[in-house]
Design a protein around this motif. Structure first.
Motif, mmCIF file in Angstrom:
data_model
loop_
_atom_site.group_PDB
_atom_site.id
_atom_site.type_symbol
_atom_site.label_atom_id
_atom_site.label_comp_id
_atom_site.label_asym_id
_atom_site.label_seq_id
_atom_site.Cartn_x
_atom_site.Cartn_y
_atom_site.Cartn_z
ATOM 1 N N ALA A 110 53.782 14.583 -30.034
ATOM 2 C CA ALA A 110 54.264 14.498 -31.104
ATOM 3 C C ALA A 110 53.802 15.594 -32.273
ATOM 4 O O ALA A 110 52.775 14.920 -33.130
ATOM 5 N N LEU A 111 53.866 16.582 -32.116
ATOM 6 C CA LEU A 111 52.817 17.485 -32.521
ATOM 7 C C LEU A 111 54.332 18.254 -33.619
ATOM 8 O O LEU A 111 54.459 18.135 -32.818
ATOM 9 N N ALA A 112 53.935 18.634 -34.654
ATOM 10 C CA ALA A 112 54.200 19.804 -35.481
ATOM 11 C C ALA A 112 55.466 19.310 -36.274
ATOM 12 O O ALA A 112 55.596 18.200 -36.361
ATOM 13 N N ALA A 113 56.216 20.136 -35.539
ATOM 14 C CA ALA A 113 58.133 19.750 -35.209
ATOM 15 C C ALA A 113 58.777 18.288 -34.746
ATOM 16 O O ALA A 113 59.469 17.034 -35.057
ATOM 17 N N GLY A 114 58.038 18.185 -33.510
ATOM 18 C CA GLY A 114 57.711 16.743 -33.013
ATOM 19 C C GLY A 114 57.267 15.557 -33.734
ATOM 20 O O GLY A 114 57.916 14.053 -34.219
ATOM 21 N N ALA A 115 56.004 15.645 -34.897
ATOM 22 C CA ALA A 115 55.843 14.614 -35.745
ATOM 23 C C ALA A 115 56.443 14.306 -37.210
ATOM 24 O O ALA A 115 56.762 13.228 -37.625
ATOM 25 N N LEU A 116 57.128 15.245 -37.501
ATOM 26 C CA LEU A 116 58.340 15.386 -38.502
ATOM 27 C C LEU A 116 59.392 14.840 -37.771
ATOM 28 O O LEU A 116 59.570 14.231 -38.810
ATOM 29 N N LEU A 117 60.066 14.787 -36.899
ATOM 30 C CA LEU A 117 60.568 14.171 -36.199
ATOM 31 C C LEU A 117 60.804 12.479 -36.456
ATOM 32 O O LEU A 117 61.318 11.251 -36.427
#
Length: 222
Positions: free
Chosen positions: A91-98
């Motif tokens: 979960a990176l970038a926008a995945g981490a923001l989710l």
């Protein structure tokens, strides 16, 4: 009672305009037909972030996608029903923001990478990202996670504040759905009222300034 939304493009689950539109549509359905939401990644991957074909196609397209993503994340952050996320892998970038936007985050045990890597790829975080980071990350990890682009394994992501707990990978989906079902038994009005009391000012502040904030966004380094 649980609306199950699955993210699975057979690849790395990039966030495109199409994905954003579909998530809005499914959240509409959840509000009408369910009591809680469970968002499930594909095995080994939640999301690698925004679609790079859009992000590198010109600054206006970058800003359009990042802005649309921010509006979606603010909707999820304030969604009136419980929102549980199965972080099934990277979960990176926008995945981490989710992960920061969802109420409860169940992580799969394994060699996953979780975090905001924007600074490392030459992109400053938009306001909605810094607000989510400040709201959900541990203060001890805010500089490391948001400014210095530190990437965590699942156990470290619990300590940092990206995840609430880690379970065996084969149980991640079932645990997330069960938790959504449990939370869905709460009175919807009470859950929504308290969530917005805590988060409404942040959401309003971000949405009011999102168009102006997009003017400062730069594309990631090639």
């Amino acid at each position: 009672g649980v609306a199950v939304i699955r993210l699975d493009d057979g690849k790395v689950n990039v966030v495109s305009h199409r994905v954003i539109d579909l998530l809005h549509r499914h959240l509409d359905t959840a509000e009408a037909e369910a009591r809680a939401v469970a968002i499930i990644g594909r095995p080994g991957k939640l999301s690698a972030g925004f679609d790079l074909t859009e992000m590198t196609a010109g600054i206006e397209r970058t800003r359009a996608l990042v802005g649309a993503g921010g509006k979606l994340l603010m909707r999820i952050f304030g969604h009136p029903q419980p929102v549980v996320l199965a972080v099934t892998g990277h979960a990176l970038a926008a995945g981490a923001l989710l992960t920061l936007a969802c109420d409860t985050r169940i992580g799969a045990d394994g060699p996953s990478k979780i975090g905001l890597n924007e600074t490392a790829i030459g992109m400053g975080l938009p306001l909605y990202a810094t607000e989510l980071a400040q709201a959900r990350l541990s203060p001890a990890h805010l500089t490391r996670g948001a400014i210095q682009a530190e990437i965590y394994d699942p156990a470290g992501a619990v300590e940092a504040g990206y995840l609430d707990r880690v379970v065996p990978a084969e149980e991640c989906e079932a645990v997330a759905i069960a938790e959504a079902r449990r939370l869905g038994e709460y009175r919807t009005g009470a859950y929504s009222h308290t969530k917005l009391a805590l988060r409404g000012a942040l959401i309003d502040r971000v949405l009011a300034g999102i168009e102006a904030d997009m003017a400062s966004i730069t594309a990631p380094s090639p």
